[in-house]
Enzyme design. Structure first.
Site, PDB file in Angstrom:
ATOM      1  N   ARG A   1       0.808  -1.239   0.000  1.00  0.00           N
ATOM      2  CA  ARG A   1       0.000   0.000   0.000  1.00  0.00           C
ATOM      3  C   ARG A   1       0.842   1.290   0.000  1.00  0.00           C
ATOM      4  NH1 ARG A   1      -3.683   1.749   3.106  1.00  0.00           N
ATOM      5  NH2 ARG A   1      -5.174   2.132   1.455  1.00  0.00           N
TER       6      ARG A   1
ATOM      7  N   TYR B   1       0.133   3.300  -3.386  1.00  0.00           N
ATOM      8  CA  TYR B   1      -0.777   4.457  -3.277  1.00  0.00           C
ATOM      9  C   TYR B   1      -0.177   5.623  -2.480  1.00  0.00           C
ATOM     10  CZ  TYR B   1      -3.904   0.402  -3.808  1.00  0.00           C
ATOM     11  OH  TYR B   1      -4.493  -0.768  -4.204  1.00  0.00           O
TER      12      TYR B   1
ATOM     13  N   CYS C   1      15.021  -5.612  -4.092  1.00  0.00           N
ATOM     14  CA  CYS C   1      16.012  -5.031  -4.980  1.00  0.00           C
ATOM     15  C   CYS C   1      15.311  -4.117  -5.991  1.00  0.00           C
ATOM     16  CB  CYS C   1      16.785  -6.142  -5.668  1.00  0.00           C
ATOM     17  SG  CYS C   1      18.224  -5.523  -6.493  1.00  0.00           S
ATOM     18  N   GLU C   2      14.777  -3.029  -5.490  1.00  0.00           N
ATOM     19  CA  GLU C   2      14.110  -2.026  -6.333  1.00  0.00           C
ATOM     20  C   GLU C   2      14.018  -0.755  -5.493  1.00  0.00           C
ATOM     21  OE1 GLU C   2      10.765  -3.384  -8.672  1.00  0.00           O
ATOM     22  OE2 GLU C   2       9.835  -1.412  -8.564  1.00  0.00           O
TER      23      GLU C   2
HETATM   24  N1  LLP Z   1     -17.132  -4.084  -3.378  1.00  0.00           N
HETATM   25  C1  LLP Z   1     -16.473  -4.004  -4.549  1.00  0.00           C
HETATM   26  C2  LLP Z   1     -17.162  -4.343  -5.783  1.00  0.00           C
HETATM   27  C3  LLP Z   1     -15.142  -3.601  -4.590  1.00  0.00           C
HETATM   28  O1  LLP Z   1     -14.508  -3.500  -5.751  1.00  0.00           O
HETATM   29  C4  LLP Z   1     -14.473  -3.292  -3.373  1.00  0.00           C
HETATM   30  C5  LLP Z   1     -13.083  -2.899  -3.379  1.00  0.00           C
HETATM   31  C6  LLP Z   1     -15.202  -3.407  -2.171  1.00  0.00           C
HETATM   32  C7  LLP Z   1     -16.527  -3.796  -2.212  1.00  0.00           C
HETATM   33  C8  LLP Z   1     -14.599  -3.122  -0.843  1.00  0.00           C
HETATM   34  O2  LLP Z   1     -14.130  -1.838  -0.735  1.00  0.00           O
HETATM   35  P1  LLP Z   1     -13.651  -1.299   0.696  1.00  0.00           P
HETATM   36  O3  LLP Z   1     -14.836  -1.337   1.623  1.00  0.00           O
HETATM   37  O4  LLP Z   1     -12.572  -2.193   1.186  1.00  0.00           O
HETATM   38  O5  LLP Z   1     -13.164   0.072   0.447  1.00  0.00           O
HETATM   39  N2  LLP Z   1      -6.230  -2.107  -2.631  1.00  0.00           N
HETATM   40  C9  LLP Z   1      -6.874  -0.847  -2.306  1.00  0.00           C
HETATM   41  C10 LLP Z   1      -8.381  -0.997  -2.246  1.00  0.00           C
HETATM   42  C11 LLP Z   1      -8.974  -1.537  -3.515  1.00  0.00           C
HETATM   43  C12 LLP Z   1     -10.423  -1.856  -3.372  1.00  0.00           C
HETATM   44  C13 LLP Z   1     -10.971  -2.521  -4.545  1.00  0.00           C
HETATM   45  N3  LLP Z   1     -12.367  -2.797  -4.426  1.00  0.00           N
HETATM   46  C14 LLP Z   1      -6.288  -0.308  -1.006  1.00  0.00           C
HETATM   47  O6  LLP Z   1      -5.357  -0.905  -0.467  1.00  0.00           O
HETATM   48  O7  LLP Z   1      -6.706   0.749  -0.531  1.00  0.00           O
END
Ligand code: LLP
Length: 420
Positions: free
Chosen positions: A303, A307, A340-341
């Protein structure tokens, strides 16, 4: 050996407990606290269905415990469907498959297990319609706008590949293939700012009016944020629920029937339950910059690199006065891993510019704890640099459970067959 001063961290594990765990288990290691997850689930009790977006943290033990207290789940791949089935989520709508694409193998397992589909494209509707008449489906709408904590997590609008834009075309296909429409779903971003929530609700209502066919439920999707930084406020769940509840009531009276309200959170339920414990491998001084290099890399926790995400970091010091490298004053450090990056830096902003973190009293061998890493921590890990996936531990009712063993390098290499 360690400084045993009582200290509580965000997820409220006492330092003593962490020390107990790292005495027996090597770092880096993920630790989750079931109590925190349980309490977060309770906050959503007003919704008819809480459907956990398992992509946030998909260990089957977390899923099994959630199933036991009545949650349903979302799956976005064949692997996540299999996790759901293994965790005893059964037929009908206990698992919903959300995607914009579907392949033959997935269709097969979906039909066999009668799994409901949340379709993000009309092509999916055609594919499932040809194979399974009357199949239960949802439509994931793309309302034409989105939000999110980062461009990469914005899932609505022109630049997003997600969801159905042309709902009338989707309805045509639903009728043509005699699919069984259950509801409309809207997820426009992860970690979104809820000031624009009313706009989302209006988009839902407009789409309901457009489809002119009856449904059973609506889903708010996920996206509920959590406070990563000190000044960030917790989301007001009652306010959030009330806005959606009013929308649901409006739709219910428009359709002349009771409509169920679903929510599909990932981060909100698990982020604060997790920490990542890492160890300081070395401290390097380059010109006026001080680098702390820890034993976790972006293959473990991506993360901050992907991001520019901020995670609170705290320290567990090893007590060893002989160590001359002991640094007493608060100083600014850049924190990196062993990959290694050069981008393997945990203190950077979203444009990839290096930032520093003020830390005090650290030395080689001390532990750095990354907080609020329960969501999209372990589940986004990879084998980059041929580094194995690390251990996961769950704390529940004062007990310590190993819920995932550390992967063995030999198991990574096993997949490659020597041909030459
Ligand atoms: N429903 C759908 C269709 C989704 O695509 C997602 C997340 C969620 C629910 C859940 O979202 P949440 O409540 O966790 O915000 N890797 C990124 C987050 C990507 C989320 C993708 N979809 C991060 O680390 O912030």
């Amino acid at each position: 050996m360690y400084n045993k001063k009582k200290f509580k961290i965000t997820m409220k594990i006492k330092k003593k407990k962490i020390l107990k765990i790292i005495k027996k288990n090597k770092t880096p290691i993920w630790i989750y606290n079931w109590n925190i997850i349980k309490n977060k689930i309770k906050l959503l009790k007003n919704f008819d269905t809480v459907r956990y977006a398992q992509k946030a943290l998909s260990n089957i033990n977390i899923l099994i415990l959630m199933k036991k207290i009545g949650l349903k789940i979302d799956a976005v791949s064949i692997g996540e469907i299999k996790r759901g089935l293994l965790s005893k989520f059964k037929k009908n709508d206990e698992i919903i498959f959300t995607s914009d694409v579907i392949d033959k193998k997935t269709i097969k397992i979906i039909i066999k297990n009668k799994i409901t589909i949340n379709a993000g494209s009309t092509n999916m509707l055609k594919k499932i319609g040809k194979k399974s008449i009357n199949h239960k489906i949802w439509i994931r709408i793309n309302p034409g706008f989105g939000n999110g904590h980062n461009k990469k997590t914005n899932t609505g609008g022109k630049n997003s590949k997600h969801g159905i834009w042309n709902i009338k075309k989707a309805i045509k296909n639903i009728k043509k293939y005699k699919l069984n429409l259950q509801g409309l779903h809207i997820h426009i971003g992860s970690g979104a700012d809820y000031n624009h929530l009313k706009k989302v609700c209006i988009a839902m209502i407009k789409n309901i009016i457009k489809i002119n066919i009856t449904i059973k439920s609506i889903s708010t999707g996920g996206g509920l944020p959590i406070p990563y930084k000190k000044y960030e406020k917790k989301i007001n769940i009652n306010k959030y629920f009330n806005i959606w509840n009013n929308t649901r009531n409006y739709i219910s009276s428009y359709l002349g029937k009771k409509i169920k309200l679903e929510i599909e959170p990932g981060r909100f339920l698990v982020a604060e339950s997790g920490i990542l414990i890492t160890k300081i491998n070395t401290i390097k001084k380059i010109n006026n910059k001080k680098f702390i290099l820890i034993n976790a890399g972006f293959n473990d926790f991506i993360r901050p690199c992907m991001y520019g995400s901020y995670h609170k970091i705290s320290i567990i010091n090893k007590k060893n006065k002989k160590n001359k490298k002991y640094i007493k004053k608060k100083k600014k450090f850049i924190i990196g891993g062993p990959i290694c990056e050069s981008g393997d830096i945990f203190t950077q902003n979203k444009n990839g510019n290096i930032k520093t973190r003020k830390l005090k009293k650290i030395k080689i061998g001390d532990y750095l704890i990354f907080h609020n890493t329960g969501a999209y921590g372990s589940s986004m890990s990879s084998n980059y640099n041929t580094r194995p996936l690390i251990k996961e531990i769950l704390l529940k009712n004062k007990k310590i459970y190993i819920i995932r063993k550390k992967q063995k390098i030999k198991d990574i290499l096993k997949l490659e067959k020597k041909i030459f």
